[in-house]
Design a protein around this motif. Structure first.
Motif, short mmCIF file in Angstrom:
data_model
loop_
_atom_site.label_atom_id
_atom_site.label_comp_id
_atom_site.label_asym_id
_atom_site.label_seq_id
_atom_site.Cartn_x
_atom_site.Cartn_y
_atom_site.Cartn_z
N ASP A 282 2.28 -8.47 -0.82
CA ASP A 282 0.89 -9.08 -0.55
C ASP A 282 -0.06 -7.84 -0.44
N ASN A 283 0.20 -7.18 -1.65
CA ASN A 283 -1.20 -6.05 -1.81
C ASN A 283 -1.47 -4.96 -0.82
N GLU A 285 -0.66 -5.78 2.48
CA GLU A 285 -1.03 -6.12 3.97
C GLU A 285 -0.08 -5.93 5.00
N THR A 286 1.19 -6.20 4.53
CA THR A 286 2.16 -6.01 5.08
C THR A 286 3.51 -5.29 4.43
N TRP A 287 4.43 -4.63 5.12
CA TRP A 287 5.20 -3.86 4.47
C TRP A 287 6.61 -4.25 5.28
N LYS A 288 7.77 -4.08 4.56
CA LYS A 288 9.29 -4.33 5.10
C LYS A 288 9.74 -3.20 4.74
N THR A 289 10.87 -2.85 5.54
CA THR A 289 11.74 -1.76 5.16
C THR A 289 12.89 -2.16 4.22
N VAL A 290 13.09 -1.58 3.28
CA VAL A 290 14.37 -1.70 2.33
C VAL A 290 15.50 -1.23 2.78
N HIS A 291 16.57 -1.49 2.26
CA HIS A 291 17.99 -0.94 2.40
C HIS A 291 18.18 0.23 1.35
N ASN A 313 5.71 -20.46 -10.32
CA ASN A 313 4.32 -20.48 -10.82
C ASN A 313 3.55 -19.34 -9.79
N HIS A 314 4.07 -18.29 -9.52
CA HIS A 314 3.05 -17.24 -8.75
C HIS A 314 3.29 -16.01 -9.57
N GLU A 315 2.39 -15.07 -9.44
CA GLU A 315 2.50 -13.83 -9.86
C GLU A 315 2.32 -12.79 -8.52
N TYR A 316 3.23 -11.74 -8.69
CA TYR A 316 3.31 -11.02 -7.39
C TYR A 316 3.02 -9.59 -7.91
N SER A 347 4.26 3.11 -5.56
CA SER A 347 4.63 2.42 -6.76
C SER A 347 4.28 1.07 -6.74
N MET A 348 4.30 0.69 -8.13
CA MET A 348 3.72 -0.94 -8.13
C MET A 348 4.45 -1.51 -9.50
N VAL A 349 4.68 -2.67 -9.47
CA VAL A 349 4.99 -3.51 -10.61
C VAL A 349 4.49 -4.95 -10.48
#
Length: 355
Positions: A282-283, A285-291, A313-316, A347-349
């Motif tokens: 969400d650009n 706004e919130t962050w989650k911890t990855v494995h 039908n979304h862009e992320y 980093s971003m895609v």
């Protein structure tokens, strides 16, 4: 026989950034293993490849030492060895992403590799010569040379004496259990774990101990952070790798089907170890911890992944940032510098989900 009846084996290839001298990077989706095969290891050169034979090769250690020595190839490979697994990352990695744009090889994300390097600790070699009081730096001259600023010069770099004596700094003759290839420094190259790749001088010919600061062109002009566009004020040298990450899948601007997909990539740092990697959908706004797939180790990248349900039908915008044990993290905005070194912005895609 129709083409559909045959087994087609696809071979990965490096991406060419320049042909003369040869500079090629690795497509990051091929960096699947902890050890990058030699043919897929990126290539960074300032000059043409030198031609060096074992028969006529000698390594000289001289300068501010008690007893200068000249060593043949066979003498060096018979010495006590050390094996180091380490990333090597070009300091210009991700240069193509700087805004405003900067001159230089337009690396994207693949000027990085990880290898198993075997060689003799530099400190062991220097013990043969002894180091005089007042020594400050150790200079390494490579066999590659060419024109720079109108003069013929060799690629030549120095390390502070303290870093040179680090037991993990080695003069390597093997890469991934094989002799160094001619394109990666045969017969010897320096390996400096934790520092950007310019420190790991290839085709090593001469080691020189100095009691003063070295000011060669690849030390004082190149591989220096210049924060201002038109002046040298506030400049400082490029040294350790900055904390960084890449997203290997999905690829930027990829179109995916709705549902669960795995996001995966790599994270690394120059000092300490990676402690966590976070992801945002969400650009920021919130962050989650990855494995994290492995126990983070010094000088090595760590693989990470995170599964997420994507709606149709979304862009992320998928954003990723890494943290290390020194409390550093990837910044929201990269530190712009005139020569384009050390890019480590979050980093971003961007992806699109089908209807």
């Amino acid at each position: 026989m129709y083409q559909s009846d045959r087994i087609i084996k696809e071979k990965p290839h490096l991406i060419t950034r320049s042909l003369y001298p040869e500079n090629q990077e690795t497509p990051i989706h091929f960096l699947k293993e902890n050890v990058t095969p030699s043919p897929l290891t990126f290539r960074r050169n300032h000059f043409p490849y030198p031609s060096i034979s074992i028969q006529t090769y000698f390594l000289t250690i001289t300068g501010h030492v008690k007893t200068p020595v000249t060593l043949h190839y066979n003498q060096i490979i018979s010495m006590p060895s050390r094996t180091v697994t380490s990333i090597i990352e070009c300091s210009g990695n991700k240069r193509a992403y700087f805004e405003p744009k900067v001159f230089g090889e337009q690396w994207t994300e693949g000027a990085i590799s990880q290898g198993v390097w075997k060689g003799v600790p530099l400190s062991h070699l220097l013990s043969f010569t002894g180091i005089n009081a007042g020594a400050r730096e150790v200079v390494f001259l490579g066999g590659d040379f060419g024109l720079k600023n109108g003069e013929y010069v060799h690629f030549e770099r120095s390390l502070p004496l303290e870093k040179a004596l680090d037991p993990n700094v080695i003069v390597a003759w093997e890469h991934n259990q094989k002799l160094l290839s001619p394109k990666h420094g045969f017969p010897f190259r320096l390996i400096v774990p934790g520092w950007y790749g310019m420190a790991s001088v290839k085709w090593l010919k001469t080691i020189r101990v100095l009691n003063h600061h070295f000011t060669g062109p690849f030390q004082s002009d190149d591989y220096v952070y210049y924060p201002h566009k038109d002046q040298d004020k506030d400049s400082f040298p490029v040294t350790t790798n900055r904390v960084n990450s890449i997203i290997q899948q999905p690829r930027d601007l990829q179109i995916l089907k709705p549902g669960i997909h795995e996001i995966a990539g790599l994270a690394w740092t120059g000092e300490g170890v990676i402690t966590s990697v976070e992801i945002s959908f969400d650009n920021g706004e919130t962050w989650k911890t990855v494995h994290l797939h492995d126990t983070p180790l010094k000088y090595q990248w760590v693989k990470w992944s995170f599964s997420y349900v994507f709606e149709k039908n979304h862009e992320y915008n998928i954003m990723v940032r890494a943290f290390d044990s020194f409390g550093r993290s990837q910044p929201d905005k990269a530190f712009w510098n005139h020569n384009g070194y050390g890019y480590n912005e979050v980093s971003m895609v961007k992806i699109q989900i089908e209807k």
